[in-house]
Write an enzyme that holds these catalytic residues in place. Structure first.
Site, PDB file in Angstrom:
ATOM      1  CB  ALA A 103      -0.933   0.006   1.210  1.00  0.00           C
ATOM      2  CE  LYS A 152      -1.101   0.159   4.505  1.00  0.00           C
ATOM      3  NZ  LYS A 152      -0.641  -0.542   5.704  1.00  0.00           N
ATOM      4  CG  ASP A 157       1.966  -8.211  15.273  1.00  0.00           C
ATOM      5  OD1 ASP A 157       2.972  -8.737  15.790  1.00  0.00           O
ATOM      6  OD2 ASP A 157       2.002  -7.616  14.186  1.00  0.00           O
TER       7      ASP A 157
END
Length: 515
Positions: free
Chosen positions: A267, A284, A373
């Site tokens: 992106a 994005k 994450d």
């Protein structure tokens, strides 16, 4: 052995020979011979006791056999994967582990790592062949076609005329092709590669490029055919070059591009003016239009929109410009935390950052979301000092019935992954996020990761098995209270970690008062 121990050992042997097994077991334990005690308990049919003695003697294969006879398959498998690779019983342990794993439909990274040496060579005999066939089918069932293909290839090395392996190998290879979107995304997701060296300090930018998803096969978008082409063969590129939108370009008739902020493999990010709301946002724009990729970003938006918190980045929506998809989000001024770690952060400032991280992560947990994450690159620090949690790309609702990550794979960033996230990714919980935050805290204060290794699998096994080093062994100025807190966050057992982000924040506030 000293004379007293020697005497006890001889009496134990005599008692065993006479069939007085209870006495023999007690005498063997008295002279610290747990292996012999395990043998006697096994003879007496007390398999659970025998397993306990064998484990005390570090005789893992023998313990596994007893646990299997005792009906404790889970502990049996745990004992088997502890058999050293150079042990004489390694091959038999692998065969048994495969049998138990298939019976329980249990396959995790620890077992996969244990079997790697065994499966690297072709099967030697009929027992190996049976084990190879079983594990290959389990790999197929758990959506791990690459692993299944490797095993079938080994089978064919030893048995070219095998009646079933060629067909299954071909099927596994087809499933493992890049066009198989689920396997590609799951196996390559989120930088699951060998650890990279620490990046140099990042320049100040208004928005970091969000962590990239794996490269996808090039796709094209069908348009109306030219007169000299048939509809079935006509494809066209995306309607404009998403990597080079000039200032003033309009997206979806609403977003006017102001400047380019960054670009990655998947992106390009722009600052753009939202004409409808009269504010500047980050946009994005994706380079790929794969439906599975779009589904993941839809998930990220859906989860992020559940969170209205000053320490969580705001994602607004997914938009479309023709065939091109884009994501709009809050425009931030500053840089991610990862870029600041190389400069060094003093103790008080680091604790304040962790407090804000706890606030944002706690809001996610309160909404039933596990991030999965947590790492410095996913926290953004604004110029005003506000910490923002980012990137819910592999997050999930704790009650989610379906997940985008295929069974048998794990995702995340290896340096920060909790043991349970490695061995059974689907069962990662809020406590797993706290472990990752503990890795981040250790790195922040010590200047290095708690676990480091050039080999990926060795790094993961360190998280699973090795105790974390104490913080003050590398950060001598840290107070004992901070060391104890970080150690609790890095506990292998989730039950020994802080109970919640709020509990962790209370402890951090106490440390801050001490500082």
């Amino acid at each position: 052995m000293n004379p007293q121990t020697t005497g006890a050992y001889e009496r134990a042997r005599q008692a065993e020979a006479d069939g007085r097994l209870d006495l023999a077991e007690a005498l063997f334990l008295q002279c610290r011979r747990p292996g012999d005690a395990g043998r006697v308990a096994y003879r007496g049919g007390r398999f659970a006791d025998a397993a306990r003695h064998y484990l005390d003697a570090a005789m893992h294969f023998e313990a596994a056999a007893c646990l299997y006879r005792a009906g404790d398959a889970a502990r049996c498998l745990d004992a088997l994967v502890r058999v050293p690779r150079d042990h004489a019983a390694y091959r038999r342990a692998c065969q048994m582990a495969i049998r138990v794993a298939c019976e329980r439909d249990a396959l995790d990274l620890t077992l996969d790592h244990f079997l790697s040496r065994y499966l690297a060579a072709p099967p030697r005999d009929e027992h190996d062949l049976e084990a190879f066939e079983r594990i290959a089918k389990l790999y197929e069932l758990r959506a791990m076609p690459e692993s299944a293909a490797e095993v079938y290839a080994r089978i064919l090395e030893a048995h070219p005329a095998h009646p079933d392996a060629p067909r299954r190998l071909a099927r596994a290879l087809r499933a493992a092709q890049p066009a198989a979107v689920d396997a590609t995304i799951a196996s390559q997701d989120l930088a699951f590669t060998a650890p990279a060296p620490r990046r140099p300090t990042a320049p100040q930018v208004q928005l970091p490029d969000l962590p990239e998803l794996p490269p996808m096969p090039a796709r094209t978008v069908a348009t109306s055919p030219r007169r000299d082409e048939s509809p079935s063969g006509v494809v066209a590129a995306l309607p404009f070059d998403v990597r080079a939108l000039a200032p003033g370009a309009m997206l979806a008739g609403r977003y006017r591009v102001e400047r380019k902020l960054g670009e990655g493999g998947m992106a390009t990010v722009y600052a753009a003016h939202d004409a409808e709301l009269d504010e500047t946002v980050a946009v994005k724009v994706f380079h790929s239009e794969d439906p599975q990729l779009v589904a993941r970003f839809k998930q990220e938006v859906a989860l992020s929109r559940k969170l209205a918190h000053p320490n969580v980045i705001r994602l607004y929506d997914l938009g479309a410009h023709g065939a091109t998809r884009f994501l709009t989000m809050e425009l931030l001024d500053g840089r991610d935390l990862d870029g600041q770690l190389g400069e060094g952060i003093d103790l008080a400032a680091g604790v304040r950052i962790l407090l804000q991280a706890c606030a944002g992560l706690g809001a996610a947990h309160a909404a039933g979301i596990v991030h999965r994450d947590i790492k410095p690159a996913n926290f953004f620090v604004t110029r005003d000092g506000v910490v923002k949690l980012m990137d819910f790309g592999i997050a999930r609702r704790q009650s989610a019935a379906s997940r985008l990550t295929a069974a048998g794979f794990i995702a995340g960033t290896p340096q920060y992954m909790a043991p349970e996230q490695i061995t059974n990714f689907a069962n990662a919980t809020a406590s797993s996020d706290l472990y990752s935050l503990g890795c981040m805290a250790f790195e922040m204060f010590a200047g290095s990761m708690p676990f480091e290794h050039d080999d990926l699998m060795s790094l993961l096994m360190m998280h699973v098995r090795e105790p974390a080093p104490l913080l003050r062994s590398r950060a001598t100025g840290a107070p004992a209270s901070l060391e104890a807190l970080v150690a609790s966050m890095l506990a292998k057992d989730p039950a020994r970690r802080p109970a919640s982000c709020e509990a962790l924040a209370q402890s951090l506030r106490a440390v801050l008062r001490e500082l």
